[in-house]
Design an enzyme around this catalytic site. Structure first.
Site, PDB file in Angstrom:
ATOM      1  N   ASP A 534       7.666  -2.664  -4.477  1.00  0.00           N
ATOM      2  CA  ASP A 534       8.428  -2.486  -5.709  1.00  0.00           C
ATOM      3  C   ASP A 534       7.996  -1.222  -6.446  1.00  0.00           C
ATOM      4  O   ASP A 534       6.914  -0.686  -6.233  1.00  0.00           O
ATOM      5  CB  ASP A 534       8.256  -3.694  -6.623  1.00  0.00           C
ATOM      6  N   GLU A 535       8.839  -0.771  -7.334  1.00  0.00           N
ATOM      7  CA  GLU A 535       8.528   0.260  -8.328  1.00  0.00           C
ATOM      8  C   GLU A 535       7.873   1.516  -7.741  1.00  0.00           C
ATOM      9  O   GLU A 535       6.839   1.974  -8.201  1.00  0.00           O
ATOM     10  CB  GLU A 535       7.639  -0.330  -9.431  1.00  0.00           C
TER      11      GLU A 535
END
Length: 859
Positions: A534-535
């Site tokens: 993620d991210e």
């Protein structure tokens, strides 16, 4: 003035100037750190106009004062500010953002030194928003600019423990007294949840004792006869088709609650037979005065049956009702995520949490073991991962440790630092297995990987110094020629693995191989591995390695390329791959393994149901991980004293978790609000779930950025964990069946009055069991749960009405500086504050003053 006097003054001036330029000594640094008074004030959470380039900002002031003079200017103060400071208003000080949340304050040439008992101030603007007190980090560090001396935490910036509530207090932070400080914009309608607001919006408990029942509620529950079955003589297990080890931890819980195994105890017959028509993990439970009979088709079901015995028990009488129960779980995946990376959670905390997960029939522990701020699991052959990556201190070169992000301070023994040895991890695995819980480890990559990157750089330097160039480069995660400039969501510029380097995949494979070996040595195969994914922050734009790779093959998404490659690596080892939904959105589904678990963490108020539906429709195993309702690092209530983040939910109390209808995500638009407390609509007209497609389960999350010790972690976890268990195990009669293709809003009316009445009845049952039966059990087992805040209002006759939404607590009012027991005849105007306390008065909840700052619900 004569010539001698002028000469004397000149000499004194020279001596003073020389004294001011003398290097700071360790003794002076220690004395200054011990005596320097720092006060932080949130001046304005939503200034009328933010200086460019920020569109959203907040305005703060730091005040510094020393009771003793000091004229030197060779010092620096390092402190954590979650959002970057970008404009400073001061002639005497400058502030610079270093990396992540770490900032450095230093004196300018205009600073003439600290005079005794004089206060100096610096004001500044910070991007975005901070509105809960826990977002303002403690443990400011004083150091000399030359880095010769041992840095020291400034004593006035340490947090303290309140004697009555045992909650963390921040004496360096000026009190929040204005409703304005709780808002992030003019559109923000979030209420200040004081006592008056709670009186208007909470339900007063209707039951004065625990009803017959259980948390989580079983599918079928029938009281067979009146009267109670005494367990005072203990119990005696009779086992068939199941080993004692498979139910031992449930028996241990009974013993902790006062019911031990004895030869003269009541017989508890436990039978496991795969041919029985009982669902997986389900059980049948029948109790009478001469026998407790538990049947299951597998060992997990038997374990849950014995936990049901503990759940039915009344602590005061050590008795249970005579009942017939048929039970099975709603979801096969009932999980909890614990973040040990940002701030470390001790092994004991993990073991204690596992015990409570088993008690309430949760069965998946997602352990987040690596992130930017820490690597927490020992990996054979890579000791730097924990030696350097598991420690935060002030070493700007980061050869010994990571930067002191998140208010970590400087102490190596601080609870924020640490890691699990291989023996620790094996113990966690075995303890989880004994509670029928699968451990799902996660070492987040390619973003959130700064701890790994810095640790492998330490390894690289050490091996280069020994002339071992090939070994040094084997797991090096930095490409020196990469000139990409980026900033992650947590404001790091160096936290993402380069997905185009062969060394990156050698490192990932090494870690995976060692992790799998640890599981094998513990006798517990690694079934699922969560890669994170993620991210990521666009970290490869100017990477020569990535440009070369792109020249060979066109890559749509570098993050997707990494996930696909690592997912294949995981699958080749016979392990199911899991990841966060945003990263998995970058992949080509056709290039992924057959079995994929997606933790969907999109926010419901921002059409998050569409992501869940899309990924479930791909045939992936979707685990609902929605921040609106499953992130337990958010505050219980919108109040500055309640610890937690605020970006997705301003108030996430036990009731909100209880009200969740996981099978129908868009319906929550009918009664929930967004992060600014506005109504919203959920449009499912073009995103419907396919027929017979659903989710495999749900998971709670305890992220740790603002949770610096285990006590605070338990406060955030309990009692919300019990509501999570209720929803993951039991589907209530008031749940609205999912209908695809609809638009849900405040006026769509699918959650009708009848269902509201059923939900309220069910809540009254649940909260009575929680307050009268389960919280006393948590107390008996030494768990630290949140004592609720108290609702208070004025009756028509001027007397005080007060209640706690969760019953079973002692209620108190503050009158003339003294806490007195509540009674209905107390005069409202004489009361200054209200609170709840444990019956034995060993601990109190957070007090709410009367009245609260003016705002919605408190006028």
């Amino acid at each position: 003035m004569n010539k001698f006097a002028c000469l004397l003054m000149a000499l004194l001036g020279v001596q003073t100037a020389l004294a001011a330029t003398e290097p700071l000594t360790q003794g002076e640094l220690n004395a200054l750190a011990d005596n320097l008074q720092i006060r932080y004030q949130l001046v304005d959470s939503m200034p009328q106009q933010c200086p460019e380039p920020a569109k959203q900002c907040y305005f703060s002031e730091l005040r510094l004062g020393s009771p003793q003079p000091y004229n030197g200017a060779d010092w620096a103060i390092y402190f954590s500010q979650l959002m970057p400071i970008y404009q400073v208003e001061s002639d005497s000080f400058k502030i610079e953002h270093l990396n992540g949340d770490l900032h450095r304050l230093t004196p300018t040439e205009q600073f003439t030194g600290f005079s005794a008992n004089e206060t100096y101030s610096v004001r500044f603007y910070t991007e975005h928003s901070q509105i809960t007190r826990s977002e303002f980090m403690p443990n400011y560090i004083l150091a000399d600019q030359s880095e010769r001396l041992r840095p020291r935490v400034i004593a006035s910036t340490r947090s303290v423990r309140d004697e009555q509530t045992e909650l963390e207090q921040q004496p360096y932070l000026v009190p929040f007294e204005s409703y304005h400080q709780l808002r992030v914009s003019n559109k923000d309608q979030t209420p200040w949840m004081g006592a008056a607001y709670l009186a208007q919006h909470q339900s007063e408990p209707e039951l004065r004792a625990a009803p017959e029942g259980l948390i989580p509620a079983p599918r079928e529950f029938k009281v067979v006869s009146q009267g109670r079955i005494s367990l005072k003589k203990g119990i005696r297990f009779e086992l068939k088709g199941v080993d004692l080890a498979q139910i031992e931890m449930a028996g241990k819980r009974l013993a902790q609650l006062g019911v031990k195994q004895t030869q003269k105890g009541l017989s508890v017959r436990v039978t496991v037979d795969a041919s029985l028509p009982i669902a997986a993990q389900g059980y049948q439970f029948n109790s009478s005065t001469h026998l407790i009979d538990i049947k299951a088709s597998d060992a997990a079901g038997a374990f849950y049956g014995v936990q049901t015995l503990a759940g039915l028990m009344d602590l005061k009488t050590h008795s249970i009702p005579s009942v017939a129960i048929t039970d099975a779980p709603r979801y096969g995946f009932r999980g909890l995520h614990i973040d040990s990376a940002r701030n470390f959670r001790s092994k004991q905390f993990v073991l204690d949490t596992i015990a409570q997960m088993g008690a309430y029939k949760l069965n998946k522990l997602h352990l987040h073991l690596a992130d930017d701020e820490g690597w927490r699991l020992a990996i054979a052959g890579l000791p730097e991962l924990t030696k350097v990556g598991g420690l935060r201190c002030l070493d700007l070169s980061e050869t010994r440790c990571l930067l002191p992000q998140l208010g970590a301070g400087t102490g190596t023994g601080a609870p924020r630092n640490g890691h699990y040895s291989q023996q620790d991890y094996s113990e966690i695995l075995r303890y989880a297995k004994a509670h029928h819980i699968e451990v799902i480890p996660s070492l987040d990559m390619p973003g959130h990987s700064r701890a790994a990157i810095i640790a492998m750089e330490a390894r690289y330097r050490a091996l280069i110094a020994k002339g071992k160039t090939e070994a040094a480069n084997e797991y090096r995660l930095v490409e020196e020629a990469d000139e990409t400039r980026y900033s992650s969501i947590q404001h790091y510029h160096d936290n993402t693995l380069n997905v185009c380097l062969p060394a990156t995949y050698r490192f990932v494979n090494k870690v995976l191989t060692e992790l799998q070996r640890m599981h094998e040595r513990a006798g517990i195969p690694l079934k699922t591995y969560h890669i994170g994914a993620d991210e990521t922050a666009g970290a490869w734009l100017d990477s020569p390695a990535c440009k070369a790779l792109n020249a060979k093959q066109s890559i749509v998404s570098m993050n997707g390329y990494f996930i696909e490659k690592v997912a294949a690596m995981v699958a080749e080892k016979g392990i199911t791959v899991a990841g966060w939904s945003d990263g998995l959105s970058d992949v080509n589904p056709e290039k992924m393994p057959k079995n994929v678990q997606s933790n969907v963490w999109s926010t419901l108020s921002e059409q998050g149901h569409k992501v869940a539906h899309k990924q479930a429709n791909l045939g992936w195993d979707v685990v609902l991980s929605l921040p609106d309702v499953t992130y337990f690092d958010f505050p219980y209530q919108s109040h500055p004293e309640e610890r937690g983040n605020h970006w997705a939910s301003r108030a996430l109390d036990t009731r909100k978790v209880f009200e969740f209808m996981p099978d129908n995500l868009p319906v929550h638009a009918e009664f929930w609000r967004d992060v600014l407390h506005h109504t919203y609509s959920a449009d499912d007209s073009d995103s419907a779930l396919k027929p017979d497609v659903g989710y495999i389960g749900m998971q709670g999350h305890l992220w740790s950025e603002m949770i610096r010790d285990d006590l605070q972690a338990e406060y955030m976890l309990y009692p919300r964990l019990l509501a999570l268990a209720e929803r993951a195990w039991h589907k209530p009669a008031w749940a609205v069946p999912y209908q695809g293709g609809l638009v849900y809003s405040r006026n769509s009316g699918h959650f009708n009055d009848k269902k509201r009445r059923l939900r309220e009845q069910d809540w009254q049952r649940f909260v009575a069991l929680l307050g009268y039966r389960e919280l006393p059990k948590l107390t008996r087992q030494g768990r630290f749960f949140r004592i609720p805040t108290v609702a208070a209002s004025r009756r028509d006759d001027g007397t005080l009405n007060m209640f706690s939404e969760i019953p079973g607590f002692k209620l108190e009012a503050l009158i003339n500086g003294r806490w007195v027991n509540y009674h209905p005849r107390l005069d409202f105007d004489s009361v200054d504050a209200v609170r709840a306390a444990l019956e034995d008065e060993s601990r109190t909840g957070r007090a709410l003053p009367l009245p609260a700052p003016v705002g919605p619900g408190n006028r």
